[in-house]
Design a protein around this motif. Structure first.
Motif, mmCIF file in Angstrom:
data_model
loop_
_atom_site.group_PDB
_atom_site.id
_atom_site.type_symbol
_atom_site.label_atom_id
_atom_site.label_comp_id
_atom_site.label_asym_id
_atom_site.label_seq_id
_atom_site.Cartn_x
_atom_site.Cartn_y
_atom_site.Cartn_z
ATOM 1 N N GLY A 1 -62.456 -13.635 46.937
ATOM 2 C CA GLY A 1 -61.369 -13.848 46.009
ATOM 3 C C GLY A 1 -61.827 -14.423 44.681
ATOM 4 O O GLY A 1 -61.091 -15.111 43.994
ATOM 5 N N GLN B 1 -57.856 -18.081 49.566
ATOM 6 C CA GLN B 1 -58.409 -17.095 48.632
ATOM 7 C C GLN B 1 -57.282 -16.259 48.048
ATOM 8 O O GLN B 1 -56.225 -16.100 48.650
ATOM 9 N N ASP B 2 -57.526 -15.727 46.866
ATOM 10 C CA ASP B 2 -56.559 -14.850 46.216
ATOM 11 C C ASP B 2 -56.523 -13.518 46.945
ATOM 12 O O ASP B 2 -57.547 -12.990 47.350
ATOM 13 N N ARG B 3 -55.342 -12.947 47.093
ATOM 14 C CA ARG B 3 -55.196 -11.650 47.751
ATOM 15 C C ARG B 3 -55.698 -10.534 46.842
ATOM 16 O O ARG B 3 -56.321 -9.575 47.279
#
Length: 73
Positions: free
Chosen positions: A67, A3-5
Motif C-alpha cells: 500500500g 494498508q491502503d486498498r
C-alpha cells in the motif's frame, strides 16, 4: 496501521489528469481520467492488447502490495 486498498502508481497531467490506480488486494489496474476544464471524470479497468485486465503481480514485500506509492523517478 491499515494498508491502503488502492495505490496510485502513475500520474500524468495537471488540467487533464490521467492516473493508474492498483488494487492492493487483487492487483487489478484501473485508469482514472479527470478534466478540470469540464469537471468530468471517469474510471475503468485498464486492459491489455487482448482486452484482458492488466494485473500487477503482488509479492510479499512489493510496495504496491504494502500500500505504498511507487517511486516515480
Amino acid at each position: 496501521m491499515a494498508q491502503d486498498r488502492f495505490v496510485e502508481v502513475y500520474s500524468q497531467g495537471v488540467t487533464n489528469v490521467r492516473k493508474i490506480i492498483v488494487d492492493t488486494q487483487t492487483g487489478v489496474n484501473y485508469l482514472l481520467m479527470s478534466s478540470n476544464m469540464t469537471g468530468g471524470s471517469g474510471i475503468t479497468v485498464l486492459v491489455d492488447v487482448e482486452g484482458k485486465p492488466v494485473v500487477t503481480p503482488l509479492g510479499e514485500n512489493d510496495p504496491v502490495a504494502l500500500g505504498q506509492l511507487l517511486d516515480r523517478e
